[in-house]
Design a protein around this motif. Structure first.
Motif, short mmCIF file in Angstrom:
data_model
loop_
_atom_site.label_atom_id
_atom_site.label_comp_id
_atom_site.label_asym_id
_atom_site.label_seq_id
_atom_site.Cartn_x
_atom_site.Cartn_y
_atom_site.Cartn_z
N GLY A 19 0.74 -1.03 0.02
CA GLY A 19 0.13 -0.06 0.00
C GLY A 19 1.07 1.33 0.09
O GLY A 19 0.68 2.10 -0.74
N VAL A 20 1.87 1.19 0.89
CA VAL A 20 2.87 2.20 1.05
C VAL A 20 3.65 2.68 -0.51
O VAL A 20 3.65 3.72 -1.06
CB VAL A 20 3.83 2.36 1.98
CG1 VAL A 20 4.97 3.41 2.02
CG2 VAL A 20 3.26 2.17 3.39
N TYR A 25 4.43 5.85 -5.33
CA TYR A 25 4.67 5.91 -6.62
C TYR A 25 3.41 6.59 -7.85
O TYR A 25 3.96 7.41 -8.42
CB TYR A 25 5.33 4.77 -7.21
CG TYR A 25 6.42 4.00 -6.79
CD1 TYR A 25 7.60 4.80 -7.37
CD2 TYR A 25 6.45 3.13 -5.91
CE1 TYR A 25 8.60 4.45 -6.94
CE2 TYR A 25 7.92 2.78 -5.78
CZ TYR A 25 9.18 3.29 -6.16
OH TYR A 25 10.38 2.89 -5.75
N GLY A 26 2.35 6.40 -6.85
CA GLY A 26 1.22 7.00 -7.57
C GLY A 26 1.15 8.63 -7.37
O GLY A 26 1.34 9.41 -8.27
N ILE A 184 11.32 1.79 2.53
CA ILE A 184 9.69 1.45 2.35
C ILE A 184 9.38 0.17 2.61
O ILE A 184 8.54 -0.60 3.15
CB ILE A 184 9.06 1.96 1.07
CG1 ILE A 184 9.45 3.65 0.81
CG2 ILE A 184 7.90 1.62 0.79
CD1 ILE A 184 8.96 4.33 -0.49
N ILE A 185 10.17 -0.60 1.80
CA ILE A 185 10.00 -2.11 1.74
C ILE A 185 10.43 -2.84 3.00
O ILE A 185 10.00 -3.90 3.30
CB ILE A 185 10.74 -2.84 0.51
CG1 ILE A 185 12.32 -2.61 0.52
CG2 ILE A 185 10.08 -2.17 -0.64
CD1 ILE A 185 12.85 -3.40 -0.64
N ASN A 191 5.02 6.27 5.80
CA ASN A 191 4.06 7.44 5.53
C ASN A 191 4.22 7.68 3.93
O ASN A 191 5.37 8.12 3.74
CB ASN A 191 4.47 8.69 6.40
CG ASN A 191 3.49 9.70 6.10
OD1 ASN A 191 3.66 10.55 5.03
ND2 ASN A 191 2.63 10.31 7.13
N TYR A 192 3.52 7.84 3.14
CA TYR A 192 3.75 7.68 1.73
C TYR A 192 4.22 9.17 1.16
O TYR A 192 4.78 9.29 0.46
CB TYR A 192 2.70 7.16 0.79
CG TYR A 192 1.49 8.14 0.88
CD1 TYR A 192 1.03 8.94 0.03
CD2 TYR A 192 0.35 7.74 1.98
CE1 TYR A 192 -0.05 9.67 -0.17
CE2 TYR A 192 -0.75 8.45 1.87
CZ TYR A 192 -0.82 9.45 0.93
OH TYR A 192 -1.98 10.02 0.89
N ILE A 193 3.47 10.13 2.14
CA ILE A 193 3.87 11.57 1.65
C ILE A 193 5.26 11.91 2.01
O ILE A 193 5.97 12.39 1.31
CB ILE A 193 2.81 12.53 2.46
CG1 ILE A 193 1.35 12.36 2.01
CG2 ILE A 193 3.25 14.01 2.57
CD1 ILE A 193 0.44 13.35 2.75
N MET A 194 5.63 11.47 3.17
CA MET A 194 7.18 11.54 3.63
C MET A 194 8.17 10.90 2.43
O MET A 194 9.05 11.31 1.88
CB MET A 194 7.52 10.92 4.79
CG MET A 194 7.00 12.00 6.01
SD MET A 194 7.64 13.65 5.89
CE MET A 194 9.42 13.46 5.73
#
Length: 221
Positions: A19-20, A25-26, A184-185, A191-194
């Motif tokens: 999900g992150v 990447y989106g 991330i992995i 936190n995807y924004i960071m």
């Protein structure tokens, strides 16, 4: 029983990582596109470069604002404000290179090399799943070395220093891409924004550094 709990925990963790990655990447793709549009408009309108101090204050102000708002919807708004601002600063820089005889070639070469480096490094970490946390020391030391070199370049004209700084920024940005993707992995960043703004800044610095390298090399021909 414990094995089942472990498998469930692993499945949940993998789902969270996916999900992150997907959100990061989106959002990164959208912000890069948005930044590129702003840069194009800025370049076409021939807007002036805001100056080093304004860029410094604007970047760090929006960067720390995004960090503060990262857990709310306002964090998305500040992310677009940050990437849009950096796109605006890129427009006048592109006009400088377009004024060169081979400016368009320099810009396209820097763009494609940036894309190649980013996708290559990201694919390497995602496929091998290597833990790049060992790069943290290099990144910390590299930051202070680059900061000192930039300050020296502002006050002293040393032959070859600017090229050396650009090459160092390429290595530093590449290390940041490896480190952030690995974080991330492996659970170091949730936190995807960071994650997005970290990767965006690395890509931005990588592009500018390659642009300067190719520009210097092209002007020597």
């Amino acid at each position: 029983m414990q094995e089942r709990q472990y498998l469930n925990a692993t499945a949940v963790e993998q789902k969270e990582v996916s999900g992150v990655l997907r959100n990061t990447y989106g959002l990164l793709a959208i912000t890069l596109a948005f930044s590129g549009i702003v840069a194009y408009v800025s370049q076409q309108l021939r807007l002036p470069y805001p100056g080093f101090l304004v860029v410094l204050i604007g970047f760090y102000g929006l960067f720390f604002l995004t960090i503060k708002l990262r857990n709310s919807g306002w964090g998305l708004l500040s992310t677009f404000a940050l990437t849009g601002f950096m796109g605006y600063t890129l427009g006048p820089i592109l006009n400088i290179y377009l004024g060169m005889a081979n400016g368009a070639s320099v810009i396209s070469s820097a763009f494609f090399m940036t894309a190649l480096v980013f996708f290559g490094l990201s694919a390497y970490v995602l496929t091998t799943r290597k833990d790049m946390s060992f790069l943290s020391g290099f990144i910390t030391a590299g930051f202070f070395v680059l900061l000192g070199a930039v300050l020296v370049s502002m006050f002293f004209q040393i032959s070859g220093l600017q090229l050396a700084i650009s090459a160092a920024f390429v290595l530093f940005s590449s290390a940041m891409i490896l480190f952030q993707t690995s974080a991330i992995i492996h659970g170091g960043e949730r936190n995807y924004i960071m994650a997005t703004i970290s990767l965006y800044v690395s890509i931005y610095n990588l592009f500018l550094s390659l642009l300067q390298i190719f520009g210097i090399m092209g002007s020597d021909d």
